[in-house]
Enzyme design. Sequence first.
Site, mmCIF file in Angstrom:
data_model
loop_
_atom_site.group_PDB
_atom_site.id
_atom_site.type_symbol
_atom_site.label_atom_id
_atom_site.label_comp_id
_atom_site.label_asym_id
_atom_site.label_seq_id
_atom_site.Cartn_x
_atom_site.Cartn_y
_atom_site.Cartn_z
ATOM 1 N N HIS A 36 24.572 -14.393 82.810
ATOM 2 C CA HIS A 36 24.091 -13.947 84.126
ATOM 3 C C HIS A 36 25.210 -13.689 85.132
ATOM 4 O O HIS A 36 24.938 -13.318 86.264
ATOM 5 C CB HIS A 36 23.106 -14.970 84.703
ATOM 6 C CG HIS A 36 21.902 -15.146 83.848
ATOM 7 N ND1 HIS A 36 20.801 -14.330 83.916
ATOM 8 C CD2 HIS A 36 21.642 -16.029 82.854
ATOM 9 C CE1 HIS A 36 19.904 -14.712 83.019
ATOM 10 N NE2 HIS A 36 20.390 -15.745 82.363
ATOM 11 N N SER A 48 20.663 -19.973 84.363
ATOM 12 C CA SER A 48 19.682 -18.893 84.275
ATOM 13 C C SER A 48 18.431 -19.139 85.102
ATOM 14 O O SER A 48 17.808 -18.191 85.556
ATOM 15 C CB SER A 48 19.312 -18.649 82.810
ATOM 16 O OG SER A 48 18.881 -19.848 82.200
ATOM 17 N N LYS A 59 21.382 -8.053 79.875
ATOM 18 C CA LYS A 59 21.094 -8.381 81.276
ATOM 19 C C LYS A 59 21.732 -7.327 82.181
ATOM 20 O O LYS A 59 21.237 -6.218 82.238
ATOM 21 C CB LYS A 59 21.505 -9.809 81.540
ATOM 22 C CG LYS A 59 20.434 -10.698 80.883
ATOM 23 C CD LYS A 59 20.760 -12.092 80.575
ATOM 24 C CE LYS A 59 19.560 -12.693 79.831
ATOM 25 N NZ LYS A 59 19.891 -13.862 79.060
HETATM 26 C C1 LIG Z 1 19.440 -14.619 77.949
HETATM 27 C C2 LIG Z 1 20.415 -15.667 77.638
HETATM 28 C C3 LIG Z 1 20.869 -15.860 76.333
HETATM 29 C C4 LIG Z 1 20.282 -15.120 75.167
HETATM 30 O O1 LIG Z 1 20.721 -13.805 75.123
HETATM 31 P P1 LIG Z 1 19.868 -12.744 74.298
HETATM 32 O O2 LIG Z 1 20.816 -11.642 74.051
HETATM 33 O O3 LIG Z 1 18.718 -12.369 75.182
HETATM 34 O O4 LIG Z 1 19.419 -13.423 73.050
HETATM 35 C C5 LIG Z 1 21.852 -16.785 76.112
HETATM 36 N N1 LIG Z 1 22.353 -17.527 77.126
HETATM 37 C C6 LIG Z 1 21.912 -17.392 78.385
HETATM 38 C C7 LIG Z 1 22.505 -18.255 79.459
HETATM 39 C C8 LIG Z 1 20.922 -16.466 78.679
HETATM 40 O O5 LIG Z 1 20.462 -16.359 79.908
#
Ligand SMILES: *Cc1c(COP(=O)(O)O)cnc(C)c1O
Length: 396
Positions: free
Chosen positions: A213, A185, A245
């Site tokens: 991602h 990330s 995302k």
């Molecule tokens: C954003 C993210 C999460 C958390 O997801 P949310 O739905 O925002 O709680 C988990 N793992 C990774 C790799 C992320 O980038």
Amino acid sequence: MPAADERAADPWDLTGELREQARRQLYRRTRVREGGTPRLRERGRELLNFCANDYLGLSEDPRVVEAARAALARDGAGSGAAHLVSGHRPEHQALEEELADWLGRERVLLFSTGYMANLGVLDALLGRADLLLQDRLNHASLLDGGRLCGARMRRYPHGDAAQAARWLASGEHRRRLLATDGVFSMDGDLAPLDALAAACAASGAWLMVDDAHGLGVLGPQGRGSVAHFGLSQTQVPVLLGTLGKAFGSFGAFVAGSEALIETLVQRARTFIYTTAAPTAQAAASRAALRIIREEPERREHLQVLIRRFRAGAESLGLALLPSATPIQPLVLGGAGAALRAAEALAAQGLLVSAIRPPTVPAGTARLRITLSAVHSEAQVDRLLEALARLRLGQAS
Ligand SMILES: *Cc1c(COP(=O)(O)O)cnc(C)c1O
């Protein structure tokens, strides 16, 4: 009487702790901003947004918004209960089935957030007799899940499949699981999923990929990093995705075998003991999934922007990380340097986030630039011109 400097500091001196955090340039604050990607406004001032994870620009797509509006009018604002009580609606069921079909997995289970999904999965599958390996740069929610489940946890150097293989082959454990981000990330690079899958297969371990991602962005039909490497459900038994995302919506899910999903239904406390998300969110995710499957031109445009940004940044002498994804960090080192660069970009109308420890390792504070399919080439050029004015390049 102990001397003054030996006396324990007041353990409830929160103000002092906050002051210390600010002194180290690590203070975080929430700012009110309106809009989304590519444009938002802060106190009436327009900013071009280069820090959202809305990689396909779907959060404001009229079809996604309309699907949410229709579900809200039909089902109301809340689901009223957990999935296992009375909160599981046709809209949730349809989203689970469509996600499973898209990913070629037996079944999918929705969670309220990715953070909760990671805690729930690790706690449901692992205990004190088990071994959990994690990449050093995994997302905080995987690390926290590892702490919660009580398994013996070891963090291997970033992307080091050979080290992971050695650790997987040693010691007495009931279960072994290796968990990794698919796309990291804060760095944007891909995990070596082919080598990790081989290491897991050789030692009877399970591979869990958090593809927050990669989904929507990489692979055929946007099926993510696991599909990019052509890995099956057998090779990656636990696939985790988020809907906040590239889906532009909210929520998360786990995809895998019937037995895995049933185990999570019985044992994942972050699934069992929480209210099902409103159906408007599931409806938005279904509309987004249709667009992800059917409009590859969004991913193609995103790749054009990524190549354009990287070529431009290279000619400015900027030190890029090896990332072929919309996450394009510029590592600056100190937290203060990253903050100052972000402020200078904001003064030029560009919003880029400064990422500091503990989100990234000490000494690697950075600008985390993210691109979206709703950016134009001209907007990427504007970002490059603004970066040129900061004189961050090696030539300066
Ligand atoms: C954003 C993210 C999460 C958390 O997801 P949310 O739905 O925002 O709680 C988990 N793992 C990774 C790799 C992320 O980038």
